[in-house]
Design a protein around this motif. Structure first.
Motif, short mmCIF file in Angstrom:
data_model
loop_
_atom_site.label_atom_id
_atom_site.label_comp_id
_atom_site.label_asym_id
_atom_site.label_seq_id
_atom_site.Cartn_x
_atom_site.Cartn_y
_atom_site.Cartn_z
N GLY A 104 -0.24 0.37 13.05
CA GLY A 104 0.21 1.53 12.29
C GLY A 104 1.68 1.47 11.97
O GLY A 104 2.11 1.84 10.86
N LEU A 105 2.50 1.00 12.90
CA LEU A 105 3.94 0.88 12.65
C LEU A 105 4.21 -0.10 11.52
O LEU A 105 5.07 0.15 10.66
N ILE A 106 3.51 -1.23 11.51
CA ILE A 106 3.75 -2.21 10.46
C ILE A 106 3.25 -1.70 9.11
O ILE A 106 3.89 -1.93 8.07
N GLN A 107 2.12 -0.99 9.11
CA GLN A 107 1.67 -0.38 7.86
C GLN A 107 2.72 0.58 7.31
O GLN A 107 2.93 0.67 6.10
N ALA A 108 3.40 1.29 8.20
CA ALA A 108 4.49 2.17 7.76
C ALA A 108 5.67 1.35 7.24
O ALA A 108 6.29 1.72 6.23
N LEU A 109 6.00 0.25 7.92
CA LEU A 109 7.10 -0.60 7.48
C LEU A 109 6.89 -1.08 6.06
O LEU A 109 7.82 -1.08 5.24
N TRP A 110 5.66 -1.49 5.73
CA TRP A 110 5.38 -1.96 4.36
C TRP A 110 5.76 -0.90 3.33
O TRP A 110 6.11 -1.24 2.20
N ARG A 111 5.66 0.36 3.71
CA ARG A 111 5.89 1.46 2.78
C ARG A 111 7.32 1.98 2.81
O ARG A 111 7.61 3.06 2.29
N MET A 112 8.21 1.20 3.43
CA MET A 112 9.63 1.57 3.49
C MET A 112 10.54 0.58 2.77
O MET A 112 11.71 0.89 2.55
N MET A 113 10.04 -0.62 2.45
CA MET A 113 10.94 -1.68 2.03
C MET A 113 10.21 -2.68 1.14
O MET A 113 9.08 -2.45 0.73
N ASP A 114 10.89 -3.79 0.81
CA ASP A 114 10.33 -4.84 -0.02
C ASP A 114 10.18 -6.11 0.81
O ASP A 114 11.16 -6.81 1.06
N PRO A 115 8.96 -6.42 1.25
CA PRO A 115 8.76 -7.59 2.12
C PRO A 115 8.82 -8.92 1.37
O PRO A 115 8.65 -9.97 1.99
N THR A 116 9.07 -8.89 0.07
CA THR A 116 9.16 -10.13 -0.71
C THR A 116 10.61 -10.59 -0.92
O THR A 116 10.83 -11.65 -1.49
N ASP A 117 11.57 -9.81 -0.46
CA ASP A 117 12.98 -10.12 -0.71
C ASP A 117 13.69 -10.41 0.61
O ASP A 117 14.07 -9.48 1.33
N SER A 118 13.90 -11.68 0.90
CA SER A 118 14.55 -12.07 2.16
C SER A 118 16.04 -12.29 1.99
O SER A 118 16.72 -12.74 2.93
N ARG A 119 16.56 -11.97 0.81
CA ARG A 119 18.00 -12.14 0.57
C ARG A 119 18.74 -10.80 0.60
O ARG A 119 19.91 -10.72 0.23
N GLY A 120 18.04 -9.76 1.03
CA GLY A 120 18.63 -8.43 1.09
C GLY A 120 17.56 -7.41 0.78
O GLY A 120 16.37 -7.72 0.72
N GLN A 121 17.97 -6.16 0.58
CA GLN A 121 17.04 -5.11 0.21
C GLN A 121 17.70 -4.20 -0.82
O GLN A 121 18.75 -3.59 -0.54
N PHE A 122 17.10 -4.19 -2.02
CA PHE A 122 17.58 -3.32 -3.09
C PHE A 122 19.04 -3.65 -3.40
O PHE A 122 19.35 -4.82 -3.56
N ARG A 210 0.98 5.33 -0.84
CA ARG A 210 2.23 5.38 -0.08
C ARG A 210 2.09 6.34 1.10
O ARG A 210 2.60 6.08 2.18
N HIS A 211 1.40 7.45 0.90
CA HIS A 211 1.25 8.45 1.94
C HIS A 211 -0.06 8.19 2.68
O HIS A 211 -1.14 8.40 2.14
N VAL A 212 0.06 7.71 3.90
CA VAL A 212 -1.08 7.26 4.67
C VAL A 212 -1.44 8.29 5.74
O VAL A 212 -0.56 8.93 6.33
N ASP A 213 -2.71 8.44 5.99
CA ASP A 213 -3.17 9.24 7.12
C ASP A 213 -3.06 8.37 8.36
O ASP A 213 -3.95 7.56 8.65
N TYR A 214 -1.98 8.52 9.09
CA TYR A 214 -1.73 7.63 10.22
C TYR A 214 -2.64 7.92 11.41
O TYR A 214 -2.61 7.17 12.39
N THR A 215 -3.43 8.98 11.33
CA THR A 215 -4.38 9.23 12.41
C THR A 215 -5.40 8.10 12.51
O THR A 215 -5.97 7.88 13.58
N LYS A 216 -5.61 7.37 11.44
CA LYS A 216 -6.57 6.26 11.52
C LYS A 216 -6.01 5.08 12.31
O LYS A 216 -6.73 4.15 12.63
N TYR A 217 -4.72 5.14 12.62
CA TYR A 217 -4.11 4.12 13.47
C TYR A 217 -3.86 4.65 14.88
O TYR A 217 -3.14 4.04 15.66
N CYS A 218 -4.45 5.78 15.20
CA CYS A 218 -4.21 6.38 16.51
C CYS A 218 -5.13 5.84 17.60
O CYS A 218 -4.92 6.08 18.77
N ASP A 219 -6.19 5.14 17.22
CA ASP A 219 -7.11 4.58 18.20
C ASP A 219 -6.39 3.46 18.94
O ASP A 219 -5.90 2.52 18.34
#
Length: 225
Positions: A104-122, A210-219
């Motif tokens: 669940g934490l990593i799913q949230a991370l994907w929705r905070m940033m650009d995982p294709t840019d390793s030379r910086g962010q924005f 973008r807005h995920v129901d994180y309860t599905k990651y609570c198990d």
């Protein structure tokens, strides 16, 4: 990974405001609060934004801004920002695995940033703003690599997913003024995030997802799949 190091607790206790009891007592109190929590460390560009994102999640007790992935001990913000230490701005997350899983934490991370840019962010450029997942054990590594492979194969991005997955070594807490920056300086924070294009990018890529129901990651067994 259990959180029980007194020295780190003492440092995090200093982030808690409005408390008049002695620092040692605050650290002991916080240690009790964080018993049984797990720790994860991520980088996604500006740590103000990443800290804010994780602190909004269910099951996250504390997110601390700092520096990881470099060679210099006890780096300062100025040196990191100038790219002098090899570190990247990072956030250490203390969470209840019974409420939200590492997946669940990593799913949230994907929705905070650009995982294709390793030379910086924005508009923050340079390796000091590179995204990364710093795994604390072999299970975190397995989950992170699996989710990165799945994200890359999904075709969601035009460019390949290049976010680093590397072993955790050290985390150095950032200066006090950078902790909870989004709360202390909301006008400046919102001005910065809007002009960076971060959330416009996330909206374009994820749309309604973008807005995920994180309860599905609570198990608690989510990460065992």
């Amino acid at each position: 990974m259990k959180f029980s190091m007194y020295g780190s607790l003492l440092a995090i206790a200093m982030l808690i405001s409005g408390c008049s009891q002695p620092l040692a007592n605050r650290a002991a109190s916080l240690e009790e609060e964080l018993q049984g929590l797990s720790v994860a460390t991520f980088a996604g560009g500006c740590f103000w934004c990443v800290e804010n994102g994780f602190e909004m999640l269910p099951g996250v007790k504390e997110a601390v801004s700092g520096y990881s992935g470099g060679v210099e001990k006890n780096p300062t913000y100025r040196k990191v920002a100038l790219g002098m230490t090899g570190h990247t701005e990072a956030v250490q997350v203390y969470y209840d695995p019974q409420v939200i899983s590492y997946t669940g934490l990593i799913q949230a991370l994907w929705r905070m940033m650009d995982p294709t840019d390793s030379r910086g962010q924005f508009y923050d450029r340079g390796r000091q703003y590179r995204p990364a997942i710093f795994y604390h054990d072999s299970e975190q590594k397995r989950i992170a690599e699996k989710l990165r492979t799945e994200l890359d194969a999904s075709g969601r991005y035009e460019d390949p997913v290049t976010i680093e997955i590397v072993p955790f070594t050290e985390f150095y807490q950032a200066e006090e003024k950078h902790q909870d920056y989004y709360k202390k300086n909301p006008v400046r924070y919102n001005f910065y995030t809007f002009n960076s294009g971060r959330y416009q990018f996330v909206d374009d890529v994820w749309g309604e997802e973008r807005h995920v129901d994180y309860t599905k990651y609570c198990d608690k067994h989510t990460d065992e799949i």
